[in-house]
Scaffold this motif. Structure first.
Motif, PDB file in Angstrom:
ATOM      1  N   GLN A   1       0.803  -1.258   0.050  1.00 30.42           N
ATOM      2  CA  GLN A   1       0.022   0.065  -0.075  1.00 30.42           C
ATOM      3  C   GLN A   1       1.014   1.249   0.183  1.00 30.42           C
ATOM      4  N   LEU A   2       1.875   1.218   0.686  1.00 35.93           N
ATOM      5  CA  LEU A   2       2.739   2.557   0.934  1.00 35.93           C
ATOM      6  C   LEU A   2       3.697   2.603  -0.331  1.00 35.93           C
ATOM      7  N   CYS A   3       3.840   1.634  -1.109  1.00 36.75           N
ATOM      8  CA  CYS A   3       4.774   1.777  -2.185  1.00 36.75           C
ATOM      9  C   CYS A   3       4.016   2.100  -3.619  1.00 36.75           C
ATOM     10  N   THR A   4       2.595   1.869  -3.348  1.00 39.11           N
ATOM     11  CA  THR A   4       1.544   2.275  -4.433  1.00 39.11           C
ATOM     12  C   THR A   4       1.200   3.782  -4.651  1.00 39.11           C
ATOM     13  N   PRO A   5       1.668   4.374  -5.645  1.00 37.52           N
ATOM     14  CA  PRO A   5       1.200   5.845  -5.724  1.00 37.52           C
ATOM     15  C   PRO A   5      -0.203   6.175  -5.568  1.00 37.52           C
ATOM     16  N   HIS A   6      -0.751   7.276  -4.923  1.00 35.54           N
ATOM     17  CA  HIS A   6      -2.058   7.660  -4.808  1.00 35.54           C
ATOM     18  C   HIS A   6      -2.486   8.621  -5.465  1.00 35.54           C
TER      19      HIS A   6
END
Length: 251
Positions: A246-251
């Motif tokens: 989740q933290l490595c996925t761009p938002h």
């Protein structure tokens, strides 16, 4: 489709060098828990119940393995359920089982050299391996250990217990050695039934273990003569791994 009363055929022991040399397609389907599966499947994580170091209180499989286990379970006679004892197995558990059996056999047979010890240990426990090209079968989510129980949850007679490392645990033992009493006759019948429903659902059996069946891993591919296996090593998703994604996925 053969009758559930048909004899269990003799099959060769795996040639492990050939098994591990088979290519893996690399199906990346996520592992799913068996504990949410409805009857006629029951889940009893045997190694966690026994307190084996590193064992987990769940049985995880690939989605297609799950579907085929349901196929097998639904083809059983009324009042009989399929029991899943183990499926995806952490590498550290595989290592513990291998080392424990290796040591036990060495103590019982001091005359065995290293090669003989390895051969006899691999009869019942495969080498612990995280190699992406040659993983231990249970590390893939394609190998399952199963048995049968009645509608009240009592395990059916199979002739030996789960994980008994003796020749009587060979799947076709009662085909080669005629049952001598009612207990063995029941075990003979129940092994044939389990073998029939699992193979009809597309699994293969490890001949030295009446409880061990495979779908999609290299052992399955070797016994079926497939050009490649479906599944390489898998990991159960943890909260930490989920957060990292989740933290490595761009938002």
């Amino acid at each position: 489709m053969t009758s559930a009363n048909s004899a269990i055929p003799a099959r060769p022991d795996p040639v492990w060098d050939e098994v591990s040399a088979l290519p893996i397609q690399g199906d990346d389907s996520a592992l799913i828990p068996m504990s949410l599966t409805p009857l006629p499947i029951r889940v009893y994580p045997a190694y966690a119940k026994l307190g084996i170091p590193g064992a987990i209180p769940e049985c995880y499989v690939r989605p297609e393995v799950h579907r085929r286990l349901l196929m097998a379970a639904h083809s059983l006679p009324a009042g009989v359920s399929l029991v899943v004892l183990d499926a995806w197995r952490p590498w550290r558990v595989q290592q513990y089982l291998f080392e424990t059996l290796f040591e036990a056999i060495g103590t019982q047979h001091p005359e065995y050299d290293e090669a003989a010890l390895l051969t006899h240990t691999r009869e019942f426990v495969s080498l612990p391996s995280r190699d992406p090209q040659a993983p231990s079968p249970h590390l893939t989510g394609g190998a399952v250990d199963v048995t049968l129980c009645d509608q009240e949850g009592r395990l059916l007679e199979m002739g030996t217990g789960f994980d008994e490392a003796i020749t009587a645990s060979h799947t076709d033992h009662f085909e080669r050695h005629a049952p001598q009493d009612e207990r063995q006759r029941l075990a003979h019948k129940n092994r044939r039934l389990l073998h029939h429903v699992m193979l009809t659902a597309g699994f293969t059996n490890l001949p030295s273990e009446w409880w061990h069946y495979d779908f999609g891993d290299q052992l399955w591919a070797w016994y079926r003569g497939e050009a490649a296996a479906l599944y390489g090593p898998a990991e159960v998703e943890t909260l930490e791994s989920r957060w990292r994604k989740q933290l490595c996925t761009p938002h």
